[in-house]
Design a protein around this motif. Structure first.
Motif, PDB file in Angstrom:
ATOM      1  N   GLU A 112       0.717  -1.399  -0.032  1.00 36.01           N
ATOM      2  CA  GLU A 112       0.003  -0.166   0.019  1.00 36.01           C
ATOM      3  C   GLU A 112       0.927   1.140  -0.005  1.00 36.01           C
ATOM      4  O   GLU A 112       0.572   2.356  -0.878  1.00 36.01           O
ATOM      5  CB  GLU A 112      -0.822   0.012   1.170  1.00 36.01           C
ATOM      6  CG  GLU A 112      -2.140  -1.066   1.108  1.00 36.01           C
ATOM      7  CD  GLU A 112      -2.835  -1.231   2.245  1.00 36.01           C
ATOM      8  OE1 GLU A 112      -2.446  -0.329   3.307  1.00 36.01           O
ATOM      9  OE2 GLU A 112      -3.802  -1.870   2.663  1.00 36.01           O
ATOM     10  N   MET A 113       2.076   1.160   0.903  1.00 36.88           N
ATOM     11  CA  MET A 113       2.808   2.436   0.868  1.00 36.88           C
ATOM     12  C   MET A 113       3.704   2.611  -0.426  1.00 36.88           C
ATOM     13  O   MET A 113       3.705   3.759  -1.089  1.00 36.88           O
ATOM     14  CB  MET A 113       4.086   2.160   1.726  1.00 36.88           C
ATOM     15  CG  MET A 113       4.977   3.394   1.864  1.00 36.88           C
ATOM     16  SD  MET A 113       6.181   3.155   3.410  1.00 36.88           S
ATOM     17  CE  MET A 113       6.625   1.304   2.975  1.00 36.88           C
ATOM     18  N   ILE A 114       4.114   1.370  -1.091  1.00 35.69           N
ATOM     19  CA  ILE A 114       4.794   1.636  -2.266  1.00 35.69           C
ATOM     20  C   ILE A 114       3.706   2.161  -3.406  1.00 35.69           C
ATOM     21  O   ILE A 114       4.094   2.922  -4.196  1.00 35.69           O
ATOM     22  CB  ILE A 114       5.634   0.250  -2.720  1.00 35.69           C
ATOM     23  CG1 ILE A 114       6.607  -0.013  -1.638  1.00 35.69           C
ATOM     24  CG2 ILE A 114       5.927   0.494  -4.027  1.00 35.69           C
ATOM     25  CD1 ILE A 114       7.342  -1.414  -2.040  1.00 35.69           C
ATOM     26  N   ASN A 115       2.587   1.552  -3.555  1.00 38.05           N
ATOM     27  CA  ASN A 115       1.760   1.940  -4.540  1.00 38.05           C
ATOM     28  C   ASN A 115       1.257   3.287  -4.278  1.00 38.05           C
ATOM     29  O   ASN A 115       1.111   4.160  -5.459  1.00 38.05           O
ATOM     30  CB  ASN A 115       0.263   1.084  -4.294  1.00 38.05           C
ATOM     31  CG  ASN A 115       0.483  -0.293  -4.597  1.00 38.05           C
ATOM     32  OD1 ASN A 115       1.488  -0.634  -5.528  1.00 38.05           O
ATOM     33  ND2 ASN A 115      -0.399  -1.254  -4.362  1.00 38.05           N
ATOM     34  N   SER A 116       1.253   3.764  -3.051  1.00 38.39           N
ATOM     35  CA  SER A 116       0.847   5.380  -2.875  1.00 38.39           C
ATOM     36  C   SER A 116       1.999   6.344  -3.543  1.00 38.39           C
ATOM     37  O   SER A 116       1.568   7.401  -4.065  1.00 38.39           O
ATOM     38  CB  SER A 116       0.500   5.672  -1.589  1.00 38.39           C
ATOM     39  OG  SER A 116       1.759   5.521  -0.543  1.00 38.39           O
ATOM     40  N   VAL A 117       3.199   5.991  -3.198  1.00 41.68           N
ATOM     41  CA  VAL A 117       4.306   6.702  -3.823  1.00 41.68           C
ATOM     42  C   VAL A 117       4.558   6.619  -5.272  1.00 41.68           C
ATOM     43  O   VAL A 117       4.916   7.491  -6.025  1.00 41.68           O
ATOM     44  CB  VAL A 117       5.653   6.642  -3.116  1.00 41.68           C
ATOM     45  CG1 VAL A 117       5.471   6.844  -1.390  1.00 41.68           C
ATOM     46  CG2 VAL A 117       6.176   5.244  -3.231  1.00 41.68           C
ATOM     47  N   PHE A 118       3.916   5.681  -5.857  1.00 39.18           N
ATOM     48  CA  PHE A 118       4.127   5.317  -7.358  1.00 39.18           C
ATOM     49  C   PHE A 118       2.750   5.798  -8.022  1.00 39.18           C
ATOM     50  O   PHE A 118       2.682   5.593  -9.031  1.00 39.18           O
ATOM     51  CB  PHE A 118       4.165   3.835  -7.722  1.00 39.18           C
ATOM     52  CG  PHE A 118       5.601   3.564  -7.715  1.00 39.18           C
ATOM     53  CD1 PHE A 118       6.610   4.317  -8.430  1.00 39.18           C
ATOM     54  CD2 PHE A 118       6.263   2.535  -6.903  1.00 39.18           C
ATOM     55  CE1 PHE A 118       8.043   3.971  -8.703  1.00 39.18           C
ATOM     56  CE2 PHE A 118       7.550   2.134  -7.065  1.00 39.18           C
ATOM     57  CZ  PHE A 118       8.463   3.057  -7.825  1.00 39.18           C
ATOM     58  N   GLU A 119       1.925   6.519  -7.487  1.00 40.62           N
ATOM     59  CA  GLU A 119       0.619   6.698  -7.682  1.00 40.62           C
ATOM     60  C   GLU A 119       0.797   7.555  -9.017  1.00 40.62           C
ATOM     61  O   GLU A 119       1.430   8.450  -9.074  1.00 40.62           O
ATOM     62  CB  GLU A 119      -0.379   7.492  -6.867  1.00 40.62           C
ATOM     63  CG  GLU A 119      -1.654   7.755  -7.097  1.00 40.62           C
ATOM     64  CD  GLU A 119      -2.411   8.614  -5.913  1.00 40.62           C
ATOM     65  OE1 GLU A 119      -3.576   8.716  -6.086  1.00 40.62           O
ATOM     66  OE2 GLU A 119      -1.994   8.647  -4.816  1.00 40.62           O
ATOM     67  N   GLY A 120       0.144   7.230 -10.057  1.00 43.56           N
ATOM     68  CA  GLY A 120      -0.002   7.781 -11.258  1.00 43.56           C
ATOM     69  C   GLY A 120       0.945   7.317 -12.199  1.00 43.56           C
ATOM     70  O   GLY A 120       1.058   7.814 -13.728  1.00 43.56           O
ATOM     71  N   ARG A 121       1.620   6.216 -11.803  1.00 41.44           N
ATOM     72  CA  ARG A 121       2.712   5.722 -12.726  1.00 41.44           C
ATOM     73  C   ARG A 121       2.468   4.219 -13.350  1.00 41.44           C
ATOM     74  O   ARG A 121       1.905   3.687 -12.230  1.00 41.44           O
ATOM     75  CB  ARG A 121       4.105   5.729 -12.290  1.00 41.44           C
ATOM     76  CG  ARG A 121       4.907   6.949 -12.161  1.00 41.44           C
ATOM     77  CD  ARG A 121       6.143   7.056 -11.581  1.00 41.44           C
ATOM     78  NE  ARG A 121       7.041   6.331 -12.228  1.00 41.44           N
ATOM     79  CZ  ARG A 121       8.345   6.404 -11.937  1.00 41.44           C
ATOM     80  NH1 ARG A 121       8.724   7.091 -11.040  1.00 41.44           N
ATOM     81  NH2 ARG A 121       9.167   5.595 -12.506  1.00 41.44           N
ATOM     82  N   GLU A 122       2.283   3.993 -14.534  1.00 41.70           N
ATOM     83  CA  GLU A 122       1.796   2.536 -14.773  1.00 41.70           C
ATOM     84  C   GLU A 122       2.974   1.462 -14.439  1.00 41.70           C
ATOM     85  O   GLU A 122       4.047   1.684 -14.104  1.00 41.70           O
ATOM     86  CB  GLU A 122       1.982   2.487 -16.324  1.00 41.70           C
ATOM     87  CG  GLU A 122       0.957   3.052 -16.991  1.00 41.70           C
ATOM     88  CD  GLU A 122      -0.611   2.848 -16.815  1.00 41.70           C
ATOM     89  OE1 GLU A 122      -0.625   1.778 -16.610  1.00 41.70           O
ATOM     90  OE2 GLU A 122      -1.514   3.723 -16.527  1.00 41.70           O
ATOM     91  N   PRO A 123       2.453   0.385 -13.763  1.00 42.99           N
ATOM     92  CA  PRO A 123       3.314  -0.707 -13.265  1.00 42.99           C
ATOM     93  C   PRO A 123       4.483  -1.019 -13.955  1.00 42.99           C
ATOM     94  O   PRO A 123       5.532  -1.194 -13.230  1.00 42.99           O
ATOM     95  CB  PRO A 123       2.325  -1.994 -13.283  1.00 42.99           C
ATOM     96  CG  PRO A 123       0.832  -1.441 -13.269  1.00 42.99           C
ATOM     97  CD  PRO A 123       1.037  -0.334 -13.956  1.00 42.99           C
ATOM     98  N   ILE A 124       4.499  -0.778 -15.319  1.00 41.20           N
ATOM     99  CA  ILE A 124       5.821  -1.156 -16.130  1.00 41.20           C
ATOM    100  C   ILE A 124       6.848   0.157 -15.666  1.00 41.20           C
ATOM    101  O   ILE A 124       8.067  -0.225 -16.174  1.00 41.20           O
ATOM    102  CB  ILE A 124       5.502  -1.270 -17.545  1.00 41.20           C
ATOM    103  CG1 ILE A 124       4.839   0.137 -18.165  1.00 41.20           C
ATOM    104  CG2 ILE A 124       4.887  -2.418 -17.699  1.00 41.20           C
ATOM    105  CD1 ILE A 124       4.858   0.109 -19.633  1.00 41.20           C
TER     106      ILE A 124
END
Length: 756
Positions: free
Chosen positions: A544-556
């Motif tokens: 959840e933390m990593i997803n939040s700091v990567f918010e807006g960027r595609e998984p690749i």
């Protein structure tokens, strides 16, 4: 002819009845296992694996001599299957029987004779190998230790009889004129036998006798196969087809419910009281587990590569699978035979005796009685456990067994599943793990250290290390999230690696940021130990933390780099199970890319030496688990060092002893695994031992320190990460105080080359 026909048909009927009954029983037993969804998905990839692993014998050919012998024997079985049909046809249809269309082709006669001779040569090779590695002489050093060697000799004898009777009846056929190829010499071996037999009228009797003899041997062989370990002849293709299909060894499977669906640990309050966590009884295993157990060839390749076994521990992956198989078969009457366990039945173990080895847990209770039905899957001698706790907890999850198994048995999955039950249901695990679990739960790291010290490694660096939430709001402003890891942030030796890697990224102009004190353990140690609850808690929080700091960027485009292969494996291979999708690379992969692109230019030999001798230790979770072997080696070469490989390297590398969270458990039996590995490294007489994992760095460093203290290693020997080897070559060595000033360079240095 009537006699030949009668005997041949009678043998066929008897064999079909006996073998067919056993096959039906095995099919029913294997199908009684728990569901294993997805084992038939991706059929194209599975068929490709069938071609490579079964028909191409890829894993067996890694061991050149026995591999070639098995390759010839395997293909001999396929080709000589035609001769079985020819022989039976000559018995029951026509003495001059041959396949329509191609049955008289000379190439077929040559091919059959070629493989007949090839199989005989393979059998001679197997016999020599078994004699040289006889358990009676080599004991634990033999990969056949604990295997059913007598049964193996019977099978070798039966196959030899198949080929010998084949050549004898074909030689007689050549002389009687019933040979499909007439007077051709293309079936060269049959021709040679015919000359030995001579042209007498007795060839008629010789032909009939050895035709019947071959059928008797073959039908007898079929019965023996379905009742012995050589069942793998039929089951191996099925087991290979239904194996897991990740790149390299891949992630652990999640804990599944009775229907094979992953358990949702975020909603544990709604789980049924009957929910099963892990494997506590043989009937908890899936049908694929049953297939694994039944397919084991007892070849001992896994045993020969296991670091625990090779250092005197009780764990043999082979014996563990054999014990599970034998227990499964012994308990079958209660699983599929309708037999009920009487009330009050108890299990009491006894010391194994006779042909059994001390490590064999199954031998504590034999037979199919009530005590077999109620015995614990994991337990000590007194309780009659099938698998001893010391066996279960000796595993480092290094993956050597899975990597070497020629029939794709998934040893680690079964071991971790049994650990899960012991931890989550029985609360039974080594006492020293209490501190580890407490540290992970309360402090977010396995050493139970204060997380406020996670940024200490960056003190006094001559450049700024950006932190998410402090220097950058999200990772949209940088290219990589540098996942430092618990060891990289808190363990003194690994802190040096973290600094070296950060310096290299800064020198190469790579924009990166870290989470700092917000970073926590990925949960790898907890999961390998079977504490799936704790892993899920840590992993869900971290994802959840990593997803939040990567918010807006595609998984690749969610790029993470780490110096820890365990973090790499967990973040990149296991977090997708929790909706965490990232592109995770190891620091040696990124550094190698930067060197290739010219963003890092080595300009000096390491540590003031023209060519240091370096040996590289492959971390298990970088190599076998993720298939990364070349980048660290290329970096050593780029740094100007001379790489000398240890005897066991790459996919056959020896573990350091830290995996499977063994780093936090004491070794009380046998030789220390890290000492064994360092003894092997010292054999290359290196100046430096390099690696690419903080666990390995600690374990190998401790072993080297002990060797120095005993005078067995030179004081100058050091254990460092590949990043430390590279950073020394990027930074020119400091000249002695009395050295002459360096000459002016002939040309300006490249713009991205460091100047100091």
């Amino acid at each position: 002819m009537a006699l030949r026909l009668t005997v041949a048909l009678l043998m066929l009927v008897v064999t079909a009845a006996i073998a067919g009954r056993r096959v039906a029983w095995l099919a029913k037993l294997i199908r009684s296992g728990q569901p294993a969804p997805g084992r038939w998905d991706g059929i194209e990839k599975r068929l490709r694996a069938q071609l490579v692993e079964v028909f191409g014998q890829r894993r067996l050919l890694r061991w050149s001599v026995p591999g070639v012998a098995h390759f010839l024997t395997f293909w001999g079985f396929i080709v000589l299957g035609l001769t079985i049909i020819e022989a039976y046809g000559a018995l029951v249809i026509d003495k001059d029987f041959a396949f329509p269309f191609f049955g008289h082709a000379r190439w077929l006669g040559f091919l059959e004779d070629f493989f007949a001779v090839a199989v005989l040569l393979g059998l001679i090779t197997f016999a020599i190998l078994r004699l040289r590695q006889a358990p009676a002489r080599e004991h634990r050093a033999s990969r056949f230790y604990g295997s059913h060697t007598r049964a193996a000799w019977v099978i070798l004898g039966m196959i030899t009889l198949v080929v010998v009777t084949l050549l004898l009846y074909r030689g007689a056929q050549y002389n009687t004129g019933h040979f499909p190829w007439g007077r051709s010499k293309a079936p060269f071996a049959s021709y040679v036998v015919s000359r030995i037999l001579g042209d007498g009228a007795y060839n008629q009797g010789v032909e009939t006798f050895f035709l019947l003899a071959q059928m008797a041997v073959i039908f007898g062989f079929m019965i023996i196969v379905v009742y012995s370990k050589h069942l793998h002849i039929a089951l191996a293709p099925l087991n290979v087809t239904t194996k897991r299909l990740p790149d390299a060894l891949g992630p652990l499977l999640p804990v599944a419910d009775a229907e094979g669906k992953p358990i949702d640990f975020s909603d544990v309050e709604n789980l049924s009281e009957d929910t099963q966590f892990g494997k506590g009884k043989i009937e908890d295993f899936t049908w694929k587990g049953y297939l694994d157990f039944s397919t084991c060839t007892e070849c001992g390749r896994c045993q020969s590569q296991c670091p625990a076994w090779n250092t005197g521990k009780p764990l043999s992956p082979k014996l563990l699978i054999m014990d599970l198989r034998d227990h499964l078969f012994a308990k079958a009457p209660y699983l599929i035979g309708g037999k009920s366990v009487p009330d009050g039945a108890t299990a009491t173990g006894h010391e194994p005796h006779g042909a059994h080895v001390p490590e064999s847990g199954f031998a504590r209770i034999e037979g199919s009685g009530p005590d077999q039905a109620v015995r614990p899957l994991v337990g000590d001698l007194a309780s009659g456990g099938v698998i001893d706790p010391d066996v279960l907890w000796s595993c480092t999850t290094c993956g050597a067994c899975v990597e070497q198994c020629p029939v794709d048995i998934e040893h680690i999955d079964h071991i971790v599943d049994m650990r899960r039950y012991q931890v989550l249901i029985e609360s039974s695990f080594p006492s020293e793990l209490n501190g580890l679990f407490k540290g992970l739960e309360n402090k977010g790291n396995p050493w139970n250290m204060n997380p406020s010290g996670r940024m200490d490694w960056a003190k006094d660096l001559p450049f700024e290390v950006k932190q998410v939430g402090t220097d950058v709001e999200t990772l949209a402003e940088v290219e990589y999230l540098f996942w430092v890891g618990c060891a990289g942030a808190l363990e003194d030796r690994s802190k040096k690696v973290t600094r070296a890697f950060a310096e290299l990224l800064h020198t190469a102009g790579v924009e990166f940021a870290i989470l700092g004190a917000g970073e926590t353990c990925t949960g790898d140690p907890a999961r390998r130990l079977g504490n799936e609850f704790l892993f899920q808690m840590l992993a869900q929080q971290t994802a959840e933390m990593i997803n939040s700091v990567f918010e807006g960027r595609e998984p690749i485009h969610r790029k993470i780099v780490t110096t820890c292969p365990h973090c790499m494996n967990t973040l990149g291979r296991e977090y997708p199970q929790l909706d965490g999708h990232y592109e995770v690379v190891h620091h040696t992969q990124l550094l190698n890319k930067l060197v290739r692109e010219g963003k890092l230019v080595p300009v000096a030999a390491p540590a003031g030496s023209d060519a240091q001798d370096v040996t590289f230790h492959d971390p298990c979770y970088l190599g076998r688990h993720n298939g990364v072997y070349s980048p660290p080696r290329e970096l050593v070469g780029a740094a100007g060092a001379q790489l000398t490989e240890m005897p066991r390297h790459a996919d056959r590398s020896m573990c350091c002893g830290a995996g499977g969270a063994r780093m936090w458990m004491e070794e009380r039996t046998g030789k220390r695994i890290n000492t064994e590995r360092i003894d092997e490294a010292l054999g290359t007489d290196p100046d430096t031992i390099s690696t690419g994992c903080p666990y390995c760095l600690v374990m190998l460093g401790d072993a080297v320190a002990a060797k120095k203290a005993s005078g067995e290693a030179k004081e100058s020997l050091e254990v460092v990460d590949v990043a430390q080897v590279l950073v020394r070559s990027i930074q020119p060595p400091t000249p002695p105080a009395d050295a002459a000033p360096p000459a002016a360079p002939a040309a300006p240095a490249p713009a991205d080359q460091p100047t100091g």
